[in-house]
Every structure is written in structure tokens, then in C-alpha cells.
Design a protein around this motif. Structure first.
Motif, short mmCIF file in Angstrom:
data_model
loop_
_atom_site.label_atom_id
_atom_site.label_comp_id
_atom_site.label_asym_id
_atom_site.label_seq_id
_atom_site.Cartn_x
_atom_site.Cartn_y
_atom_site.Cartn_z
N SER A 2 -7.86 -2.41 5.80
CA SER A 2 -8.88 -1.36 5.65
C SER A 2 -8.42 -0.07 6.30
CB SER A 2 -10.20 -1.82 6.28
OG SER A 2 -10.74 -2.89 5.56
N LYS A 3 -7.80 -0.17 7.46
CA LYS A 3 -7.29 1.02 8.15
C LYS A 3 -6.17 1.68 7.35
CE LYS A 3 -8.51 -0.47 12.81
NZ LYS A 3 -8.00 -0.93 14.10
N LEU A 4 -5.28 0.87 6.78
CA LEU A 4 -4.18 1.43 5.99
C LEU A 4 -4.71 2.10 4.71
CD1 LEU A 4 -1.52 -1.40 6.30
CD2 LEU A 4 -1.32 0.94 7.17
N ILE A 5 -5.69 1.49 4.08
CA ILE A 5 -6.28 2.09 2.88
C ILE A 5 -6.88 3.45 3.22
CG2 ILE A 5 -8.20 1.86 1.24
CD1 ILE A 5 -7.56 -1.18 1.21
N LYS A 6 -7.55 3.52 4.35
CA LYS A 6 -8.12 4.79 4.78
C LYS A 6 -7.02 5.80 5.14
CE LYS A 6 -11.66 6.77 7.68
NZ LYS A 6 -12.85 6.53 8.46
N LYS A 7 -6.00 5.34 5.84
CA LYS A 7 -4.89 6.22 6.23
C LYS A 7 -4.23 6.87 5.02
CE LYS A 7 -0.24 6.02 8.22
NZ LYS A 7 0.78 5.17 8.81
N PHE A 8 -4.06 6.09 3.94
CA PHE A 8 -3.43 6.60 2.73
C PHE A 8 -4.43 7.23 1.76
CE2 PHE A 8 -0.17 3.15 3.67
CZ PHE A 8 0.78 4.04 4.13
N ASP A 9 -5.69 7.32 2.17
CA ASP A 9 -6.75 7.94 1.36
C ASP A 9 -6.87 7.24 0.00
OD1 ASP A 9 -8.84 9.70 0.87
OD2 ASP A 9 -7.51 11.19 -0.06
N LEU A 54 0.82 -1.22 0.00
CA LEU A 54 0.00 0.00 0.00
C LEU A 54 0.85 1.26 0.00
CD1 LEU A 54 -2.89 -1.15 2.33
CD2 LEU A 54 -2.96 -0.85 -0.15
N LYS A 55 2.00 1.22 0.67
CA LYS A 55 2.91 2.37 0.61
C LYS A 55 3.42 2.57 -0.82
CE LYS A 55 4.56 1.90 5.34
NZ LYS A 55 5.68 1.43 6.17
#
Length: 166
Positions: free
Chosen positions: A76-83, A50-51
Motif C-alpha cells: 500500500s505504501k509503495l502504491i502511494k509512493k508511485f502514485d 510496482l516499479k
């Protein structure tokens, strides 16, 4: 003694027309598609995936990540964090034939795992003519050989660079 590697069904996993594959799967025809296939176990290095995608979409805003597999709460949290909510699409439980079309629809397979037993998605991508940018760890170099670009699985900048090149 000789090693006999896994194989794929070349009647299923083979190069096909990208636009036709995208239409069949309901994917946009006018955007770049990065594919990742597999679970979201820690060894699959999903946070780094994701990064990498986050950095890539900054350079190429008209791009999506297609994931074949189940989405976890952590992801899901990482996807949201990275918009990236509108940039990551999930498919799950597809027939082998439809999975083959995913490889045909993609512009590249992104595979930053740091441990694999064998890595069937790599073999399927290669048989389908899908470019591969993958980790240089575990069994991955042996599976990919010279059929893809192999990188340190934690070097986000190298992955972003080579994905842009593709």
C-alpha cells in the motif's frame, strides 16, 4: 524415471473472448490490463513489480494493474509512493472459474518472482492464451519454456520494454 509436471483443467483454463471476460469481471474494455497473481511475500518481488508497472504506465497511461491476492501495508505504501492508487485493482478469494476469466481479460501476466516452487499462475496463463513476461530464476524457466519472455527479475527496464512490445 520421468518427470510428470502439474497440469491445469483445460475445461476451465482456456482461451476466451477478452471483451466478454472483462464485462463479466467488471473491468474496463478500453484499457490495457497487466495481471499479477499471487501473494505479496518478498520472493514475489512486488516492489520490482510496482516499479515495472510505474515505468510502464508512464509510457502507456491508459493501463491498469490487476492483482489477485491480499494487499499488504508495505505494498500500500509503495502504491502511494508511485502514485498508482487509481491504477492498481485488487481481487481476492475468487472461484477458480473467475480466476480463469482474469487471465482471459488480461493483456499479459507480469511475474517477476525470484523464487517459485512451481508457479501455477504461469501454467494457468499459458493454458488461457495470456502472454507471459516473467523472471528467469528458479523453476520459472522450466514452467514457461518458450511460451513466454524470461528476464532478470531485477531489470526493470527490460520488463518495461517487453511489456510495451506485448
Amino acid at each position: 524415471m520421468s518427470v510428470i509436471y502439474h497440469g491445469v483443467n483445460h475445461n476451465v483454463f482456456k482461451p476466451r473472448n477478452k471483451e466478454k471476460a472483462r464485462r463479466m469481471l467488471g473491468l474496463p474494455g478500453n484499457t490495457a490490463i497487466v495481471l499479477h497473481v499471487g501473494t505479496e511475500e518478498p520472493r514475489k518481488n512486488i516492489a520490482t513489480l510496482l516499479k515495472i508497472f510505474h515505468g510502464l504506465q508512464k509510457e502507456l497511461p491508459n493501463i491498469i494493474l490487476v492483482r489477485l491476492g491480499e494487499k499488504t501495508k508495505v505494498t500500500s505504501k509503495l502504491i502511494k509512493k508511485f502514485d498508482l492508487e487509481r491504477k492498481v485493482l485488487y481481487f481476492k478469494k475468487m472461484s477458480v472459474e473467475r480466476i480463469a476469466y482474469l487471465y482471459n481479460a488480461a493483456d499479459a501476466l507480469l511475474f517477476p518472482s525470484y523464487h517459485e516452487g512451481f508457479g501455477m499462475p504461469l501454467l494457468e496463463a499459458a493454458a488461457s492464451g495470456c502472454p507471459i513476461v516473467a523472471s528467469n530464476k528458479a523453476s520459472i524457466p522450466e514452467v514457461v519454456g518458450d511460451a513466454g519472455i524470461l528476464l532478470n527479475p531485477f531489470n526493470v527496464d527490460s520488463f518495461v520494454y517487453w511489456m510495451q512490445e506485448i
